[in-house]
Design a protein around this motif. Sequence first.
Motif, PDB file in Angstrom:
ATOM      1  N   ASN A 137       1.399   1.429   1.285  1.00 48.62           N
ATOM      2  CA  ASN A 137       1.952   2.050   2.480  1.00 48.62           C
ATOM      3  C   ASN A 137       1.864   1.042   3.633  1.00 48.62           C
ATOM      4  O   ASN A 137       0.787   0.562   3.968  1.00 48.62           O
ATOM      5  N   LYS A 138       3.000   0.704   4.230  1.00 51.54           N
ATOM      6  CA  LYS A 138       3.001  -0.270   5.323  1.00 51.54           C
ATOM      7  C   LYS A 138       2.322   0.278   6.576  1.00 51.54           C
ATOM      8  O   LYS A 138       1.881  -0.477   7.434  1.00 51.54           O
ATOM      9  N   GLU A 139       2.264   1.600   6.685  1.00 54.49           N
ATOM     10  CA  GLU A 139       1.602   2.239   7.830  1.00 54.49           C
ATOM     11  C   GLU A 139       0.186   2.636   7.411  1.00 54.49           C
ATOM     12  O   GLU A 139      -0.098   3.793   7.129  1.00 54.49           O
ATOM     13  N   LEU A 140      -0.700   1.668   7.378  1.00 56.65           N
ATOM     14  CA  LEU A 140      -2.029   1.877   6.824  1.00 56.65           C
ATOM     15  C   LEU A 140      -2.894   2.759   7.710  1.00 56.65           C
ATOM     16  O   LEU A 140      -2.811   2.713   8.938  1.00 56.65           O
ATOM     17  N   SER A 141      -3.742   3.555   7.052  1.00 57.15           N
ATOM     18  CA  SER A 141      -4.739   4.336   7.768  1.00 57.15           C
ATOM     19  C   SER A 141      -5.810   3.411   8.323  1.00 57.15           C
ATOM     20  O   SER A 141      -5.963   2.270   7.884  1.00 57.15           O
ATOM     21  N   GLU A 142      -6.544   3.913   9.301  1.00 57.60           N
ATOM     22  CA  GLU A 142      -7.730   3.186   9.745  1.00 57.60           C
ATOM     23  C   GLU A 142      -8.698   3.130   8.570  1.00 57.60           C
ATOM     24  O   GLU A 142      -8.993   4.151   7.953  1.00 57.60           O
ATOM     25  N   SER A 178      -5.099   1.835   0.490  1.00 60.71           N
ATOM     26  CA  SER A 178      -3.847   1.161   0.857  1.00 60.71           C
ATOM     27  C   SER A 178      -2.608   1.953   0.464  1.00 60.71           C
ATOM     28  O   SER A 178      -1.502   1.615   0.896  1.00 60.71           O
ATOM     29  N   GLU A 238      -0.626   7.565   6.208  1.00 61.72           N
ATOM     30  CA  GLU A 238      -1.194   6.834   7.340  1.00 61.72           C
ATOM     31  C   GLU A 238      -2.401   7.519   7.966  1.00 61.72           C
ATOM     32  O   GLU A 238      -3.435   6.903   8.200  1.00 61.72           O
ATOM     33  N   ASP A 239      -2.271   8.814   8.294  1.00 57.12           N
ATOM     34  CA  ASP A 239      -3.365   9.488   8.987  1.00 57.12           C
ATOM     35  C   ASP A 239      -4.158  10.404   8.070  1.00 57.12           C
ATOM     36  O   ASP A 239      -4.728  11.390   8.499  1.00 57.12           O
ATOM     37  N   SER A 272      10.543   6.078   3.963  1.00 59.30           N
ATOM     38  CA  SER A 272       9.511   5.367   4.718  1.00 59.30           C
ATOM     39  C   SER A 272       8.174   6.050   4.539  1.00 59.30           C
ATOM     40  O   SER A 272       8.096   7.175   4.050  1.00 59.30           O
ATOM     41  N   GLY A 273       7.108   5.350   4.960  1.00 55.06           N
ATOM     42  CA  GLY A 273       5.779   5.926   4.877  1.00 55.06           C
ATOM     43  C   GLY A 273       5.174   5.795   3.491  1.00 55.06           C
ATOM     44  O   GLY A 273       5.599   4.989   2.663  1.00 55.06           O
ATOM     45  N   SER A 274       4.191   6.622   3.216  1.00 55.06           N
ATOM     46  CA  SER A 274       3.456   6.551   1.961  1.00 55.06           C
ATOM     47  C   SER A 274       4.312   7.022   0.784  1.00 55.06           C
ATOM     48  O   SER A 274       5.149   7.909   0.910  1.00 55.06           O
TER      49      SER A 274
END
Length: 455
Positions: free
Chosen positions: A256-261, A276, A280-281, A318-320
């Motif tokens: 996922n390019k929008e990685l979680s913290e 990974s 994202e959240d 997009s996203g995960s």
Amino acid sequence: MSRRRDGSSSSTDDEIVTSEEGIRTLSRLMMMDDADTEEDISEAFMSDKSLGHKTIFMFPAIMEIRQQRAKVVAIGPYNHKEEMLYFGLDYKWQILKLMTQGFQLDTGKFLGNMAKKELELRNCYEEEVEDLYQMATKDFLQIMLLDGCFILFALKCLDGKNQSSFDTVELFLSKFQGLGNAIVIYQLITNVKNLVSQLEMHRESVICDLLLMENQIPFSVLQELLCLCPDFRDFVGSSIKDLALSSFKCVRPKMNKELSEQPEEFLHLLDVFHWSRVPEDKYKLIDNQINNQTMPGVSMLRATEFHHSGVRLKRKKSGSYLDVVIKNSSSKKDCVIKVPAIDIKNYQFSIFESLVTFEERYEKRGVCFTAFVECMASLLGSENDAKLLQKCGIIPKDTDTSDDYVIKFFHQLSHCIKPVALMPHPYEGYKSAVDRVRETVEKSKATEARCWFRF
């Protein structure tokens, strides 16, 4: 200062062992205080249950349809007796020799530091396994040393930069020119060429084996090795996480390019892979779970049933790759289910098995993969469902796997998932969206739900 089994002292903490026999001898040293014995450590470990969750464990009996175990390399104490795999002890000793001679790994200090953390490391593994308790300290530490070096070496050789094995060898050799000893350099050149070429031949299998649940070793072991081998750290970079993610590029599902913290600390390589790939959240929502409560009456319809009810299925772009989204819009008077593209490779089953098992046994990481498996198993009830998802672009038409394989892939996994009494946020949004689809296509209220968790 460390002590041997016979009680004689040996100042090995600052030595760099370069001979294979020296490495074997060093790995058998007992790094403990005078009052400590192997029996003392074993007894303390058996009685201490307070050190944390078991994050590495054998394949559980609940998942009875296990298709495969490690193909080419066994890692960690659970698999230390495996002798039939391609990358065995001889291969790992060669890598250790390379790390000590070519990159000046301080093996004595590593073993000393790991001995101090032995209870902590052992406690990462499932406590029910008798062989783990009976394993001597020297054997346990030797496994951490050999397998840790193998993992770091393999990740460097198999990173996602698409360079040839020749280029990889040249990169290694460029680090040896300053050693000055022509004989040592010649031996290193020969070893590196052999080691790299063999890993290249088994690239996919090695990466998949490194992601098996019972093939994990604690992440702290890898960090300690890199810390005590600055020459290798300068060569590969200081981040094991980044090195691992680069090596995982060939594995599905994609990152996922929008990685979680990221979490405060990673547990092992499988944990890095899991983090990974999730939405994202996802980590922010774990605290919103409704614990100890079962929410009945929530179930997905099949893809064709959604379609006949007027629900549109679309490929999520997009996203995960695990984030199934149900949108119910009153303004457009329709309901849309966005599903990420399913790109199943033959090796993926074992990886999903390990990820679902990890989520079942280590609740702090959520259940994103589990929810995705159950969601897809519900959508894919028949070949007609698979053909509909193929028509929508969710299942690629040029895939190497049949519709029947895609269906069995998710159904076999879902049958092995142990039910839990958890219902995470946003339950109400999901239930409302599904209920309204069942009743009528006309919508009076906008709702949205995302299938990140098990329901």
